[in-house]
Every structure is written in structure tokens, then in C-alpha cells.
Write a protein that holds these residues in place. Structure first.
Motif, PDB file in Angstrom:
ATOM      1  N   UNK A  34      -7.885  17.261  -5.032  1.00  0.00           N
ATOM      2  CA  UNK A  34      -8.090  17.500  -6.456  1.00  0.00           C
ATOM      3  C   UNK A  34      -7.454  16.347  -7.215  1.00  0.00           C
ATOM      4  N   UNK A  44       0.834  -1.194   0.000  1.00  0.00           N
ATOM      5  CA  UNK A  44       0.000   0.000   0.000  1.00  0.00           C
ATOM      6  C   UNK A  44       0.874   1.252   0.000  1.00  0.00           C
ATOM      7  N   UNK A  63       0.871  14.549   7.190  1.00  0.00           N
ATOM      8  CA  UNK A  63       0.319  15.139   8.412  1.00  0.00           C
ATOM      9  C   UNK A  63       1.367  15.131   9.520  1.00  0.00           C
ATOM     10  N   UNK A 116      -6.442  14.817 -10.819  1.00  0.00           N
ATOM     11  CA  UNK A 116      -6.239  15.318 -12.176  1.00  0.00           C
ATOM     12  C   UNK A 116      -6.711  14.332 -13.231  1.00  0.00           C
ATOM     13  N   UNK A 117      -6.826  13.061 -12.857  1.00  0.00           N
ATOM     14  CA  UNK A 117      -7.217  12.089 -13.869  1.00  0.00           C
ATOM     15  C   UNK A 117      -8.691  12.268 -14.185  1.00  0.00           C
ATOM     16  N   UNK A 144       1.094  18.842  -2.129  1.00  0.00           N
ATOM     17  CA  UNK A 144       0.226  19.607  -1.232  1.00  0.00           C
ATOM     18  C   UNK A 144       0.459  21.088  -1.464  1.00  0.00           C
ATOM     19  N   UNK A 195      -8.565  19.932   0.740  1.00  0.00           N
ATOM     20  CA  UNK A 195      -9.323  19.857  -0.511  1.00  0.00           C
ATOM     21  C   UNK A 195      -8.590  18.902  -1.432  1.00  0.00           C
ATOM     22  N   UNK A 220      -0.848  10.452   3.029  1.00  0.00           N
ATOM     23  CA  UNK A 220      -1.587  11.458   3.792  1.00  0.00           C
ATOM     24  C   UNK A 220      -1.127  11.487   5.247  1.00  0.00           C
ATOM     25  N   UNK A 223      -4.600  21.874   0.429  1.00  0.00           N
ATOM     26  CA  UNK A 223      -5.141  21.330  -0.818  1.00  0.00           C
ATOM     27  C   UNK A 223      -4.135  20.289  -1.286  1.00  0.00           C
ATOM     28  N   UNK A 224      -4.622  19.181  -1.783  1.00  0.00           N
ATOM     29  CA  UNK A 224      -3.702  18.175  -2.280  1.00  0.00           C
ATOM     30  C   UNK A 224      -4.098  17.831  -3.716  1.00  0.00           C
ATOM     31  N   UNK A 225      -3.069  17.724  -4.573  1.00  0.00           N
ATOM     32  CA  UNK A 225      -3.343  17.437  -5.979  1.00  0.00           C
ATOM     33  C   UNK A 225      -2.659  16.133  -6.343  1.00  0.00           C
ATOM     34  N   UNK A 226      -3.396  15.240  -6.960  1.00  0.00           N
ATOM     35  CA  UNK A 226      -2.829  13.937  -7.325  1.00  0.00           C
ATOM     36  C   UNK A 226      -3.473  13.490  -8.613  1.00  0.00           C
ATOM     37  N   UNK A 227      -2.973  12.388  -9.168  1.00  0.00           N
ATOM     38  CA  UNK A 227      -3.529  11.950 -10.451  1.00  0.00           C
ATOM     39  C   UNK A 227      -4.849  11.223 -10.282  1.00  0.00           C
ATOM     40  N   UNK A 228      -4.810   9.988  -9.812  1.00  0.00           N
ATOM     41  CA  UNK A 228      -6.127   9.362  -9.650  1.00  0.00           C
ATOM     42  C   UNK A 228      -6.487   9.036  -8.215  1.00  0.00           C
ATOM     43  N   UNK A 229      -5.502   8.823  -7.372  1.00  0.00           N
ATOM     44  CA  UNK A 229      -5.866   8.646  -5.966  1.00  0.00           C
ATOM     45  C   UNK A 229      -4.629   8.828  -5.092  1.00  0.00           C
ATOM     46  N   UNK A 230      -4.851   9.166  -3.840  1.00  0.00           N
ATOM     47  CA  UNK A 230      -3.726   9.331  -2.932  1.00  0.00           C
ATOM     48  C   UNK A 230      -3.796   8.235  -1.887  1.00  0.00           C
ATOM     49  N   UNK A 231      -2.656   7.652  -1.604  1.00  0.00           N
ATOM     50  CA  UNK A 231      -2.624   6.557  -0.648  1.00  0.00           C
ATOM     51  C   UNK A 231      -2.708   7.105   0.769  1.00  0.00           C
TER      52      UNK A 231
END
Lengths: 400, 411
Positions: B167, A46, A130, B169-170, A101, B165, A126, A114-122
Motif C-alpha cells: 500500500x 540503495x 523477510x 500512501x503517496x 508491516x 499486499x 523487504x 501487508x506493507x504500508x509506505x509512502x512512495x516506494x519501499x526499497x
């Protein structure tokens, strides 16, 4: 008396020196090891060790301190600082980081990120981010205070009479009675299942008649029950050795296993509850075996007993919240649910002495009753084929 | 062909006319619906709910707890904490007295070396280390605020960002991880497929083993070929499996629609039509594999009792996705999930679960279906070989070796 032991030995060796028994015996520890390995593998899989980026506008991470080391099997995820979002975004698209982040200017007031990722964040990313923020928030506190907050508290719960003490973090001591209880009940139900099977089988293939010409029915029944209990004990001893091995070997790798403290009082209570329960269930199984005419029929009736025995397990959440609720007390007194309920509650609370005494005496009485019932059912069922014995007959005052 | 139909009809009639089977088909959804509607009725404040909660909870006690601060850390109690929840005591004697008088329900001792050791002693009459953590969180919070010099804002931030928040992108649609249904729906699909494949396959096992045990088989063999018997049984019991699916899903949906006020399920339960088609494909193929394996098992065991003991051999692969359900549902794209959903013996259950969880590439579904179809063909063929008169009629005891050898065509 010699016949008694002969029957018991036959019964014992018939079950224990069998491939199937060995299989059942070792499948439990192997399954547990397999599950543990699986969980660790899942944690490792994971975690992605790709770095996590951040763009900090608040100045909090200007001179970033590294977060505290994570514990195995978690793996440390590196944190990368970025000057602005476009570079971070490009790196994210290129697959160099798993997410980034953004810490806004007013973070210390608003607490929003704010967090930006492609399809999911593990989840591991996170959590580690933190803890990275936490370490930096605490960086200008005195080191002893920062340490205390990072390492958390160790709350030691103590009963009013100082007789019991357990740390909320050291859950191994809370878990042990529960594990012991579950092992006991698994061992109990498998071995008494064998007992029922052997009674039905001998009835089915008419061996019983021949046996009874040389052994008294009472001897036969009681030696079978004894043998069954010994089979169960064999099983439990092997499992106990396994648990001890885990504690000894595992404590080198998992420090929390070292917190385990053996408690004689607890062991005493578990034994006091389990021994009569064992005899009671064996007696009930033998009684079932003596009344039914086919093994498959016996299996169905068996379910009627197994459900109440395991029922408290379903209420484990309720028991944790309120170990002294009326439901919990009622279930500790009802003989079929008592073994499981008592061992579960033992971990969470101090059970008042009157409840323990009442529960054990009810169990002892039920055990005697069950053995009596088994003997009677056996007497009545003798030489009656193709006809089921009604429970009414067994309980009625009719002389056998 | 006529005889195959005869066998098929017989199987359908015997199973469908059994009361216990009818109960399974219709009783289980009805019981489920009753439990659901009762749970829906248990809204707060109704008399049934009060009765239930008084049964499972301890008689209410005082909320207030005390503390003895030997370290001198606690100077302020934040305003957000309701006053009177935590009362200071100068020493243990007075705290114990208050506990005995029922003024407080428990008390904490914060030792002088708290900052070094981190130990807090929490004295509770009922000694409940697991259940008590919800209460002791408040004490830990107050300590944290005081360690930070009363800075509530900082203490809050230390627990992590107050809001994040997210976001993505895919372009793919995101699964809402917080919605209970995104877990529940694939889980329900998993259980449904597991139970239905398994129960119909074991119907086949019991029907073969029973006929073998009571020697009906010997009479049947006089006029039917083993292959006709096998096909008739597999198709007949497969139809029963389909009836079961339709009955469960149908009654379930009907009852949920009736009681739609309690749970807003129908909207979330909409699965694409392609899912139903794939469901049919994977059910039929999975059933073909497991039913023929079970039939092979049934043809080898001498009686029903040994049959039920031997089933573990066959159903074990199907149990693996059950063990790994959380992985399959929460990480449908991880390597293990992909392997499980492609491996033919686990794919009927695992692939359906992943499909319900969403985001499966089409080629994987196709590949899984093709692999499963090939396996089904191979298994049916080798079981047909196994289903020869001599194995069915012999009374030899069952062993694992025999089963695998016969399956491979060696015995």
C-alpha cells in the motif's frame, strides 16, 4: 635471422612504448575497479537505514529475536515494534520510519502480510524484514537446525569421475576460466588490430617496398606476427598481474575470493586453445591488412571477424543451461567461435576429451592456413596499388 | 546566408543519397520488425520452435535423481513433490550403478555431519554448477521440510511471506515494477537518444574531417566563411538526425501496429505529449552541443583515422548514462540520477530516460533544459572560434591538449 628480430623488435617497441598502448593497457583494470566501486556505492545508497516498523497481531513477534547480521556493504535496518497502526502511521508520515508491516492474526496459516509506505519501499528493507520473520519463525527450533536453515546449504557439484568439483556458492572457480577467456580475447583482438594497422600503414605510405629490398617478405610477415603476439602477451601479463593482485589483496576483504583454486589442467586447456587461436587471428588480420588498400576499409572487414569471435558471449545463458547442446558443440569446433566457447564451457561443464582434441587440432590447422594465407596475400599485393586483391586470387592455385 | 543554405543543401543531398545511410534509416527498423515477428511466430509447438530448442538443449534425459542420506534426516517426502522424482539409495555403489544404467540423471550425498557443515555433494555427469541450481532447489526444499520435522507450512513461511499486499500512501501514480515494459520503455528511449545524438554528431565529424583530408576544405574556404560552413553543416545534419528519429519511430510504430497481435505494445507505449516536446528540446540542444564538439574535433584532426580515435574524448560523458542505465531507470529519483540529468553533457540522454521512467519534478526538467541551452550556446560559440581558417587548414597532428586549449580559446 638478425633482420627477423630487428623487424620484430621495431614492431614491438613501436606499439608498446606508446601512450595509447599504455592507456589501453591500464584502462581495463581501472574500468573494472571503477565498476566495482560503483556497484558498492549503489548498494550503500540503495539502503536506507531508517527503521522499518511492524504491527504484529499474530504473536509471532511477541518476543522478537534479532535477525542475523547482514554482510557488508549492506547495512542493518532496525525493526521497531508498534502497538497499533495509528501510531505507526503517524511515525511514517513524520518520516521516522520508512515503512511498516502488518502481520495479521492468521499469518502462520495464510502467510499474507501487508506493507504500508509512502512512495516506494526499497528492496533491502523487504529482504531484511523477510529475514527478521525467518529468524523468529525458527526461534523455537533447536539451535543447530535453526542455524543450518538460516545459513543455507553448500552444494558441492562433482563430476562423475571425481575430476572436478565446485561449490554452487563459490562461483569464483567457475568464473575464472570465463574471465581468463575474455581477457585473452580482448588482448588478442586489440593486438592483432595493431598488426593489421601496421601492415596497411606501411603499404599505404610505401615503406613496404623499401623494406622488402632488404628483408624477405616471409621474414617480414612472420616477424610482424611474432611481434604482435608478444604485444598481446605483454598485455595479458599485465592483466594477469592485476588479477593476481586482486585475488591476493581482495581476499582480505572478500572471503569468497579465498575459495579460488588454481587448476593446472584448466590453464593447460586454455593455453592449448588460445595459442593457436591467437596465431590464427593474427594471420587473418595480416591477410586482411595485405589485401585492402586503406586502413578504413580494413576496419570494416575486421568487423566480420570480430563478430563471430564474440558471438558465443551472447549465448552465455544458453550455455549455462545446456553446456553440451549441439549448438555449443558446433561452436566449440568452428575455429572462430571456439576460443570463447571453450573457455565459457570450461567453467560450466567437463568438456569431453574428443571435443577438446578436435577443437585444438582444427585451430592449429586454421592457424597454419591463416599464416599461409597472409603470406600469399602479401606476395600478391606487393606493388599493386589502388587495386584490391580479390580473395579468389589469394586462394586460387596461381603461382606467385 | 545564401551560401549557408548551399552548404546545408549539399550536406542533405550527400548524406541522404548514400545507400549505407538509407539502410541505417530504413533497414534497421525493418530488421527489428522481422526479428519481432519471427519471435512472435515462435509460439510453442511450431516446427521452427522445436528445431530451435533441440539445437540449444541437450538431448532429454531422465528427470529422476537419486540421493544417499547418510545423516538420516530425510524421513518424509512432501506430497507436493511428484513421486519418483527423488529416489533413495542405500549406498553410493547402488546409486552409481543406477546412474550408469540411466535410471537417474544425478545423485546427492548428504553426509552424516550435514547439520553442522551444511555440505551436500551433488554428483552430475555433465558437472554444471551454474545450470544445476534449478534442480538442486528441490533437494534443498525437501531437506528443509525434514529439518523442521515435516512441517511444510513452516518451511514455506521461512522462505518469506507468501503474499505481501503493498500500500503506497503517496498520491503519485505508482510504477508497476513487475511489468517488463516499465523497464523496457525508458531503456529504449535511452538507447534511441544515445544512438541518434551520437550518430548525427559523428556524421558532422566525418564530414569535416573528410573535407579536410582531401583538401576540399581549402577550395571551399575561398568562397565560404568558416562560420557559414559550420552553421550550414550543423543545421543540415541536424535535419538529417530529425529525419532519422521520425523514420525510426514512425516505421517502428507502423510495423508494431501491423503486427499488434503479437505484442500488445501500443497501449503501454503511450507517452504524454509533453514527452515528445521535451524530447525535441533535448534532442536539438544535445545535438547542438555534441555536434559542435565533434565539428571542433574534426577541424583539428589531420585525417579521418585520427578523427575516429579522438571521438572517445567527446563521447565519453554521453556513455556514462549508458553504464548507469539500471540506476537511472529503477531509481529515477536517486542523487546520481538527478545529477546526471542536470549535468549538461549527460542530460540529453539521462533526462529523457528519467522522463520516460516518470515522476520527474517539472523544475528539474526546466533547469536541465536551461543549463543545456547555456552550454550549447557556449560550445557553439567557442567552436565557431575554433573553426578558423588557420586551424582548419593546418596539418598539425591532433592532441588532447590542443583540443581543450582551442576550445577554451587559448590557442
Amino acid at each position: 635471422m638478425i633482420k627477423f628480430w630487428r623487424v620484430a623488435w621495431h614492431e614491438y617497441s613501436r606499439h608498446v612504448f606508446r601512450k595509447r598502448f599504455l592507456f589501453a593497457l591500464f584502462s581495463v583494470p581501472i574500468l573494472i575497479i571503477f565498476m566495482v566501486i560503483l556497484v558498492i556505492a549503489m548498494i550503500i545508497m540503495e539502503t536506507s537505514v531508517k527503521p522499518v516498523g511492524y504491527v504484529d497481531y499474530s504473536g509471532l513477534l511477541a518476543e522478537a529475536v534479532a535477525p542475523p547480521r547482514v554482510k557488508w556493504p549492506d547495512q542493518t535496518i532496525p525493526m521497531l515494534a508498534y502497538k497499533d497502526e495509528t501510531i505507526a502511521n503517524a511515525d511514517l508520515q513524520a518520516g521516522k520510519i520508512q515503512a511498516y508491516y502488518i502481520i495479521p492474526e492468521d499469518y502462520l496459516k495464510s502467510g499474507a502480510t501487508k506493507v504500508i509506505y509512502l512512495d516506494k519501499i526499497k528492496g533491502s528493507a523487504e529482504r531484511q524484514f523477510a529475514s527478521f520473520l525467518k529468524a523468529n519463525l525458527l526461534s523455537n527450533q533447536p539451535s543447530d537446525i535453526a542455524n543450518r536453515i538460516i545459513n543455507g546449504n553448500d552444494i558441492i557439484v562433482r563430476s562423475t569421475d571425481n575430476s572436478r568439483e565446485a561449490s554452487q556458492n563459490r562461483f569464483i572457480n567457475i568464473l575464472m576460466p570465463i574471465i581468463a577467456g575474455i581477457l585473452f580475447i580482448v588482448g588478442m583482438s586489440t593486438s592483432s588490430g595493431y598488426l593489421m594497422q601496421s601492415v596497411v600503414e606501411e603499404k599505404e605510405n610505401r615503406t613496404m617496398e623499401i623494406m622488402v629490398t632488404s628483408v624477405s617478405p616471409n621474414q617480414l610477415m612472420s616477424s610482424k606476427v611474432i611481434a604482435d603476439i608478444l604485444v598481446g602477451v605483454t598485455q595479458l601479463v599485465v592483466w594477469a598481474i592485476f588479477v593476481i593482485l586482486v585475488l591476493v589483496i581482495g581476499s582480505n576483504y572478500f572471503p569468497w575470493l579465498r575459495d579460488f583454486k588454481f587448476s593446472g589442467e584448466m590453464t593447460g586447456i586454455i593455453l592449448a586453445v588460445m595459442i593457436p587461436a591467437f596465431i590464427m587471428i593474427s594471420g587473418l588480420m595480416a591477410a586482411v591488412g595485405a589485401t585492402v588498400s586503406e586502413a578504413s576499409e580494413g576496419q570494416q572487414i575486421l568487423g566480420l571477424f570480430t563478430i563471430p569471435i564474440w558471438l558465443p558471449y551472447l549465448f552465455i545463458g544458453v550455455f549455462i543451461q545446456n553446456p553440451n547442446s549441439p549448438l555449443a558443440i558446433a561452436m566449440s569446433l568452428f575455429p572462430l567461435t571456439a576460443p570463447m566457447t571453450i573457455t565459457l564451457r570450461l567453467g560450466f561443464t567437463t568438456i569431453p576429451a574428443w571435443q577438446l582434441i578436435a577443437s585444438v587440432s582444427i585451430l592449429v590447422i586454421s592457424a597454419i592456413g591463416a599464416v599461409w594465407l597472409a603470406g600469399r596475400a602479401f606476395h600478391l599485393g606487393m606493388l599493386r596499388y589502388g587495386q584490391r586483391i580479390r580473395w579468389k586470387e589469394v586462394i586460387s592455385h596461381q603461382k606467385v | 546566408m545564401n551560401k549557408t543554405l548551399l552548404v546545408l543543401k549539399h550536406e542533405l543531398i550527400t548524406v541522404l543519397s548514400r545507400p549505407s545511410f538509407l539502410f541505417v534509416i530504413f533497414g534497421i527498423p525493418i530488421i527489428g520488425a522481422i526479428i519481432f515477428s519471427v519471435a512472435g511466430q515462435l509460439t510453442k509447438g511450431s516446427s521452427a520452435q522445436i528445431l530451435l530448442s533441440s539445437l540449444i538443449s541437450t538431448p532429454s534425459t531422465v528427470q529422476a535423481e537419486g540421493y544417499i542420506d547418510q545423516s538420516g534426516i530425510i524421513k518424509t517426502i512432501p506430497d507436493s513433490v511428484e513421486s519418483g522424482l527423488l529416489l533413495p539409495f542405500p549406498d553410493e555403489g547402488s546409486a552409481r550403478k543406477a546412474l550408469n544404467d540411466g535410471e537417474i540423471s544425478a545423485y546427492y550425498i548428504i553426509p552424516a555431519d550435514y547439520i553442522q557443515s551444511g555440505e551436500i555433494i551433488y554428483i552430475r555427469p555433465d558437472f554444471n554448477p551454474l545450470g544445476s541450481s534449478s534442480q538442486s532447489d528441490l533437494m534443498q526444499w525437501i531437506l528443509k521440510v525434514n529439518l523442521l520435522g515435516g512441517d511444510v507450512q513452516l518451511a514455506t513461511l521461512i522462505n518469506g511471506p507468501m503474499s505481501t499486499q503493498k500500500v503506497a500512501l503517496s498520491p503519485e501514480p505508482q510504477r508497476d515494477a513487475n511489468n517488463l515494459l516499465t523497464y523496457f520503455l525508458p531503456y529504449a528511449v535511452l538507447i534511441l537518444f544515445y544512438i541518434i545524438i551520437l550518430s548525427t554528431a559523428s556524421l558532422l565529424l566525418s564530414s569535416v574531417a573528410k573535407e579536410k583530408e582531401n583538401r576540399v576544405m581549402e577550395i571551399l574556404m575561398v568562397s565560404v566563411t568558416p562560420r557559414q560552413l559550420l552553421t550550414g553543416k550543423i543545421v543540415g545534419l541536424g535535419l538529417i538526425g530529425l529525419i532519422q528519429v521520425v523514420a525510426w519511430v514512425g516505421t517502428g510504430r507502423l510495423l508494431l501496429a501491423r503486427s499488434g497481435t503479437t505484442f500488445n505494445l501500443p497501449i503501454a507505449f503511450q507517452l504524454p505529449t509533453s514527452f515528445l516536446i521535451w524530447g525535441l528540446v533535448f534532442f536539438l540542444l544535445g545535438y547542438a552541443v555534441y555536434a559542435s564538439l565533434m565539428a571542433g574535433l574534426g577541424s583539428l584532426v589531420p585525417n579521418l583515422r585520427e578523427a575516429s580515435q579522438a571521438t572517445i574524448l567527446v563521447i565519453f560523458p554521453l556513455m556514462i548514462p549508458m553504464f548507469l542505465n539500471s540506476l537511472l531507470i529503477n531509481e529515477p529519483d536517486s542523487i546520481i540520477s538527478v545529477i546526471l540529468s542536470l549535468f549538461p553533457l549527460t542530460s540529453p540522454v539521462a533526462m529523457m530516460t528519467r522522463l520516460a521512467a516518470g515522476g520527474v519534478p517539472l523544475w528539474q526538467t526546466f533547469l536541465a533544459a536551461i543549463l543545456l541551452a547555456i552550454t550549447a550556446m557556449l560550445v557553439v560559440r567557442s567552436v565557431a572560434r575554433m573553426f578558423r581558417s588557420q586551424t582548419i587548414l593546418s596539418g598539425q597532428p591532433f592532441s588532447r591538449k590542443l583540443f581543450f586549449n582551442t576550445l577554451m580559446g587559448k590557442a
